[in-house]
Design a protein around this motif. Sequence first.
Motif, short mmCIF file in Angstrom:
data_model
loop_
_atom_site.label_atom_id
_atom_site.label_comp_id
_atom_site.label_asym_id
_atom_site.label_seq_id
_atom_site.Cartn_x
_atom_site.Cartn_y
_atom_site.Cartn_z
N ALA A 84 32.14 38.40 48.77
CA ALA A 84 33.04 37.45 49.69
C ALA A 84 34.59 37.94 49.50
CB ALA A 84 33.00 36.14 49.42
N PHE A 85 34.84 38.09 48.35
CA PHE A 85 36.21 38.59 47.94
C PHE A 85 36.55 40.00 48.61
CE2 PHE A 85 35.94 35.69 44.38
CZ PHE A 85 36.79 34.56 44.92
N ARG A 86 35.52 40.90 48.33
CA ARG A 86 35.75 42.21 49.10
C ARG A 86 35.99 42.14 50.77
NH1 ARG A 86 34.06 47.55 47.65
NH2 ARG A 86 34.00 46.53 45.70
N GLY A 248 38.94 30.72 41.61
CA GLY A 248 38.54 31.28 42.92
C GLY A 248 39.65 31.43 43.93
N ILE A 249 40.15 30.49 43.96
CA ILE A 249 41.40 30.57 45.15
C ILE A 249 42.54 31.46 44.72
CG2 ILE A 249 42.62 28.47 44.50
CD1 ILE A 249 41.85 29.75 48.13
N ALA A 252 40.89 34.91 45.50
CA ALA A 252 41.10 35.35 47.07
C ALA A 252 42.57 36.01 47.19
CB ALA A 252 40.89 33.98 47.77
N PHE A 253 43.61 35.15 46.64
CA PHE A 253 44.95 35.73 46.75
C PHE A 253 45.16 37.14 46.34
CE2 PHE A 253 46.81 30.98 45.83
CZ PHE A 253 46.13 30.48 47.04
N GLY A 254 44.52 37.35 45.29
CA GLY A 254 44.85 38.66 44.58
C GLY A 254 44.11 39.74 45.49
N ASN A 255 43.25 39.40 46.16
CA ASN A 255 42.58 40.20 47.17
C ASN A 255 43.15 40.24 48.67
OD1 ASN A 255 39.64 41.49 46.32
ND2 ASN A 255 39.89 39.48 45.37
N SER A 315 36.73 40.11 40.23
CA SER A 315 35.80 39.61 41.34
C SER A 315 34.49 39.68 40.60
CB SER A 315 35.77 40.27 42.64
OG SER A 315 37.03 40.41 43.20
N ARG A 316 33.95 40.65 39.93
CA ARG A 316 32.60 40.84 39.00
C ARG A 316 32.66 39.83 37.92
NH1 ARG A 316 28.87 43.87 40.53
NH2 ARG A 316 27.29 44.57 39.24
#
Length: 412
Positions: A84-86, A248-249, A252-255, A315-316
């Motif tokens: 999902a993050f990818r 988790g959020i 998401a920001f980092g990605n 993420s992993r």
Amino acid sequence: MSKTTSAPLVTETIPWHGHADQTEIDRWSAVAQQVADTLAKDVWERDQANETPHREAQLLKDSGLVTLLDPAELGGGGAHWETAFRVVRILSRTDSSIGQLLGYHYVNEGNIVFDAPTDEVRDRWLRRTIDHRWVWGDSVNPVDPGLTLTAVGDDYVLTGHKRFSTGSAVGDVIVVNALAHGGRFDGQIVAFVLEHGREGVEYVDDWDFLGQRLSSSNTVRYHDVRVTPDDVIGSLTDEPFATLLTPGIQLAFGNIYVGLAEGAIAKGAEITRARKNAWFLSKADLYRDDPFIQRLYGELDSRTAAVAALAEKASRSYDTAIDRGHALTADERGRIAIEIARLKVASSELATDATNRVFEATGSSSTRTGVGLDLFWRNARTHSLHDPIDYKKLEVGAYLLNRELQPLSLYT
């Protein structure tokens, strides 16, 4: 808004286990790239129009990306958070507003698993989400005054407002957090869901900012909104697994930030390759052969690759923490939060720097209206202000020096 302490959740099973294999990552990455290619066709025009992204949300639904994380046995994609993050990162290379919209959707919907008290409650919400392909927005901004949730019989009445409610105007549902006064949840912060168009919910069209213009992050006002027991997912607790939603959020920001840097570099390189002449003092004939230009791209590309590797590792690790379920300890939860905080620091500074300095390689003509290179910088500059990066540096430094973890909040 901090979470209240209450009894641990009793949800028996967690839908996510293990890690994504390369087949899963490749499959959904290809889907995300197809969506990104569609978004790229008019990304500048849509940004300038600044309209509520209903068409973009429908594109996410039609692609299957909105149900990517949902259990396969219930009709979802059955994928992992790493995947999902990818996907969020891939979309953000082209349109980080929509990358944000989807990333927040994943985390907002995640409330179903992180906060539901029983499997029955969890599965009921998951089935509704999958059947209707809901996009989940939110209204939880913790720096605004708290909403008022007052018991009236078995129901509650909600009043107040929240700014920066990402996905609210375009979401099929929004998740709201509020402290309950009276009734069954007295003294607890309750997570509940309101469908789009609920009576008394006003979506204020005030999201007119420098960047992230299509993230639908407007204000929502609540005028005596009736909240029933069926609307409630559960109450928020400080149980380690339940509080994984906040790292988790941030992940998401980092990605999003890595995607912005990758997108800006790719767009800049495209512009640079098309330039026919180098600077008149250069010994090269073409800009792309000028050693200073090559050096700049080499620096930006190398830094971006390094931070992208950090994002993939984090993420992993997040899936590893998820796999622990309710056996996750507070120390384990704290360590994954620190790993993600490192990414937040590195990726935020990368995005704001790379999206700015790429103009040095493309020249003044690339600042012309309509070229679109400014979109990356505007988006990076806007979203990187979500929460002060200095406090993420503080988290990392305090842990390094003293093994000190920050108090739980909707930012840590």
